[in-house]
Design a protein around this motif. Structure first.
Motif, PDB file in Angstrom:
ATOM      1  N   GLN A   1     104.883  10.359   5.511  1.00  0.00           N
ATOM      2  CA  GLN A   1     104.507  10.374   6.937  1.00  0.00           C
ATOM      3  C   GLN A   1     104.673  11.761   7.544  1.00  0.00           C
TER       4      GLN A   1
ATOM      5  N   PRO B   1     108.092   1.972  22.640  1.00  0.00           N
ATOM      6  CA  PRO B   1     107.537   1.867  21.286  1.00  0.00           C
ATOM      7  C   PRO B   1     108.623   1.656  20.229  1.00  0.00           C
ATOM      8  N   GLY B   2     108.383   0.698  19.351  1.00  0.00           N
ATOM      9  CA  GLY B   2     109.357   0.350  18.323  1.00  0.00           C
ATOM     10  C   GLY B   2     110.173  -0.871  18.689  1.00  0.00           C
TER      11      GLY B   2
ATOM     12  N   ILE C   1     112.585   2.654  13.905  1.00  0.00           N
ATOM     13  CA  ILE C   1     111.287   3.050  13.343  1.00  0.00           C
ATOM     14  C   ILE C   1     111.515   3.914  12.096  1.00  0.00           C
TER      15      ILE C   1
ATOM     16  N   PRO D   1     109.762  -5.688   7.877  1.00  0.00           N
ATOM     17  CA  PRO D   1     109.827  -5.446   9.318  1.00  0.00           C
ATOM     18  C   PRO D   1     110.142  -6.755  10.044  1.00  0.00           C
ATOM     19  N   GLY D   2     110.783  -6.678  11.199  1.00  0.00           N
ATOM     20  CA  GLY D   2     111.077  -7.904  11.942  1.00  0.00           C
ATOM     21  C   GLY D   2     112.288  -7.726  12.833  1.00  0.00           C
TER      22      GLY D   2
ATOM     23  N   ALA E   1     112.971  -3.903  13.693  1.00  0.00           N
ATOM     24  CA  ALA E   1     112.751  -2.940  12.615  1.00  0.00           C
ATOM     25  C   ALA E   1     111.264  -2.849  12.296  1.00  0.00           C
ATOM     26  N   CYS E   2     110.742  -1.613  12.251  1.00  0.00           N
ATOM     27  CA  CYS E   2     109.322  -1.442  11.959  1.00  0.00           C
ATOM     28  C   CYS E   2     109.088  -0.148  11.198  1.00  0.00           C
ATOM     29  N   GLY E   3     107.855   0.120  10.897  1.00  0.00           N
ATOM     30  CA  GLY E   3     107.514   1.306  10.118  1.00  0.00           C
ATOM     31  C   GLY E   3     107.388   0.961   8.649  1.00  0.00           C
ATOM     32  N   ASN E   4     107.714   1.944   7.773  1.00  0.00           N
ATOM     33  CA  ASN E   4     107.429   1.789   6.351  1.00  0.00           C
ATOM     34  C   ASN E   4     108.576   1.123   5.596  1.00  0.00           C
ATOM     35  N   ILE E   5     108.884  -0.104   5.956  1.00  0.00           N
ATOM     36  CA  ILE E   5     109.945  -0.854   5.286  1.00  0.00           C
ATOM     37  C   ILE E   5     109.370  -2.135   4.706  1.00  0.00           C
TER      38      ILE E   5
ATOM     39  N   HIS F   1     103.163  11.994  14.253  1.00  0.00           N
ATOM     40  CA  HIS F   1     103.864  10.930  14.964  1.00  0.00           C
ATOM     41  C   HIS F   1     104.323  11.418  16.339  1.00  0.00           C
TER      42      HIS F   1
ATOM     43  N   PHE G   1     110.351   6.020   8.661  1.00  0.00           N
ATOM     44  CA  PHE G   1     109.264   6.836   8.091  1.00  0.00           C
ATOM     45  C   PHE G   1     109.461   6.984   6.595  1.00  0.00           C
TER      46      PHE G   1
END
Lengths: 445, 162
Positions: A336, A86-87, A330, A249-250, A242-246, A341, A332
């Motif tokens: 969050q 994950p991520g 990932i 992401p990419g 890169a993911c989550g609350n940014i 999580h 946060f």
């Protein structure tokens, strides 16, 4: 801006197609490599300092040098494209947009290892990417880069795409080999290592997609030039998901010299936290590695700047550090919930445990249930120590690293966010209200 | 259960990827191929695969039951497989699951009465940067919003009629 070695051509229109890939310098590394000896290629990869990009970071050249060469026994190279941490979604990006880079890396690596039949084990859900790869393989074959007597070198090579069918555990190399043999993905006890007895008990090397792709620039530019990029034992470039609350992401390719702070806030990368919120925490290397709160993420415990590389991210060990892992970053934001999580991750590992080892099979389920209770206001204060106790008894007591991968996120969440667990237990009504979105009627406790 | 020529040819092609003495390696891809054809893997289908690859039935059953992508029971024509793991949770997958559930009036694991839709919650599909997301057939639907869900449902209904 970091130097790019893998993605520098990814935005060229049509780069997925052979002709355009070739026009932009594609397959030149094969021409170069087939004039070298296999041992010289292994040595070159060793000198480059390339480390496995799947998550463990083991030196690739060293892994290659372990392969046994008994007379008359075929050897195999298997590409691990079972990206499931994950991520992490970087291998997908590479295979989807520039598939020939992987094929090119596979040809050189197959030659170096003496593999005439190499496999790409791709996660089953990436069905459309399997089609893209098959097309790229067919194009490479039509143009003489695969098949018999490639470039009149006497070397024969075929590459086959093999789709998995939905099992995180098959990203573990021995489970992957079991699965490729048509069995359940139950990891094998090591030793023997795959380099001695792997696929069909033949000497086998299993390498991640990004690792094999990185062999192309290493051959093209030479090991010493490659090793000069980066810092210390983190040579070359690394793909980060890169993911989550940014804001952005990419996938980003970095040379491992930039700071974590720059990676999060620079517009060249994540572009800061979305909706103007504050950074709360981050899991920097895929779901298995320890979560870090902001103060330990941006600076080490010694108050030094933390950088996006293997050594700096693990500075302080698990007490105050984490790992670069698979590069699944990932993020946060301040709103969050770490408990929630961590619960989703515990559920993930319970779902993905193959069931062979009791500590993992039972322990992951217990952790999931306890975390679900805490998240829904049914926790007891003693549950926090119970969780700690369970994770400590899973870690190190299983055949494969899935047990550790399940234990670490729970341990780190308690280590750094214990007060958040306590808050849930002390405020059962508020924490249910705070569960925005969660379908209460679907939760069975 | 007897497979037709088309699928037999497909299976034969798959087996050429592996050494003749290790035909079992073809099992996962063969199960994908027959599931694509018959929509799910009934016991009759699994037994036929065992005969064809010269495997014991149990060897096929244990694989079919281990991997999450194989369906052992019938399912809706369109399956919404919505990711619910951490990174998708950070981006509000709960709202998406809840919305689909309310719109179609089914819970995860259930199929609508008309047999058109199944809702399934799944674990990480490797699309974390494009969350929330779901798998629909062989494709991914990413950056999901309630509006997108409405459109996907409407498109599925339209396709089912034509």
């Amino acid at each position: 801006m970091s130097k790019k070695l893998l993605l520098q051509n990814i935005h060229i229109e049509g780069i997925r197609n052979y002709d355009i890939y070739r026009k932009n310098g594609g397959y030149t590394s094969v021409e170069k490599a087939l004039k070298m000896t296999p041992d010289a290629i292994v040595e070159e990869v060793k000198q480059s300092g390339l480390r496995g990009r799947g998550g463990a970071g083991f030196p690739t050249g060293m892994k290659w040098s372990f392969i046994a060469k008994p007379a008359g026994v075929p050897r195999h190279l298997v590409c691990n494209a079972d990206e499931s941490e994950p991520g992490t979604f970087k291998d997908r990006y590479l295979m989807e947009h520039i598939p020939h880079l992987l094929i090119e890396g596979l040809i050189i690596s197959s030659f170096a290892l003496g593999s005439n039949h190499s496999y790409i084990y791709i996660r089953g859900e990436y069905a459309w990417i399997a089609t893209i790869l098959e097309r790229a393989i067919a194009e490479a074959k039509q143009n003489g880069w695969l098949g018999k007597n490639i470039l009149k070198s006497g070397f024969d090579c075929e590459i086959y795409v093999h789709r998995g069918a939905g099992a995180y555990i098959c990203g573990e190399e021995t489970a992957l080999l079991e699965s490729l043999e048509g069995k359940r993905g139950n990891p094998r006890i090591k030793p023997p290592f795959p380099a001695i007895k792997g696929l069909w008990e033949r000497p086998t090397v299993v390498n991640n997609v990004e690792t094999l792709a990185a062999v192309v620039p290493i051959i093209n530019m030479g090991a010493s030039a490659y090793a000069q990029i980066g810092v210390g034992k983190s040579t070359g470039t690394k793909l980060l998901s890169a993911c989550g609350n940014i804001n952005k992401p990419g996938i980003y390719e970095i040379d491992m010299t930039i700071s974590v702070e720059e990676f999060i806030y620079s517009d060249a990368y994540c572009g800061g936290i979305a909706h103007g919120k504050k950074l709360k925490a981050c899991i920097p290397g895929g779901s298995s590695v320890p979560i870090l709160p902001t103060h330990l993420l941006l600076k080490t415990a010694k108050n030094e700047t933390r950088y996006m590389n293997y050594e700096s991210l693990s500075d302080g060990g698990f007490a105050t550090g984490s790992m670069l892992g698979s590069g699944g970053f990932i993020v946060f934001d301040e709103d969050q919930c770490v408990v929630k999580h961590t619960y989703t991750l515990a559920r993930f590992y319970r779902h993905e445990s193959c069931g062979q080892c009791s500590p993992c099979r039972e322990g992951t389920g217990w952790m999931e249930k306890i975390l679900l209770n805490i998240e829904h206001g049914k926790g007891r204060m003693s549950d926090i120590d119970l969780l700690w106790d369970i994770q400590s008894k899973i870690e190190g007591n299983t055949i494969c690293p899935l047990g550790d991968a399940a234990a670490w996120p729970v341990a780190a969440a308690i280590r750094h966010f214990r007060e958040e667990f306590e808050w849930h237990i002390k405020n059962p009504v508020e924490c249910l209200k705070r569960n925005y979105g969660l379908l209460k009627e679907l939760v069975t406790t | 259960m007897v497979f037709d020529q088309e699928i037999l040819e497909q299976i034969n092609e798959i087996t050429t990827h592996y050494p003749a003495e290790h035909k079992k390696a073809a099992l996962l891809p063969v199960l994908h191929a027959v599931q694509d054809r018959y929509t799910y893997l009934s016991v009759a289908v699994l037994d036929a695969v065992a005969d064809l690859l010269q495997l014991k039935k149990i060897e096929v059953y244990e694989v079919a039951t281990f991997y999450s992508m194989y369906w052992l029971e019938p399912h809706g024509k369109y399956v919404f497989e919505v990711c619910q793991t951490g990174p998708c949770m950070l981006k509000g997958c709960d709202h998406i699951i809840s919305y689909i559930s309310k719109t179609l009036n089914i819970k995860p694991g259930e199929t609508t009465a008309d047999g058109l839709f199944t809702l399934k919650t799944v674990e990480c599909l490797g699309a974390c940067g494009y969350a929330p997301m779901m798998q629909l057939g062989k494709n991914y639907c990413e950056h999901l919003t309630t509006d997108k869900i409405d459109k996907i449902i409407a498109d599925c209904k339209k396709n089912a009629q034509s």
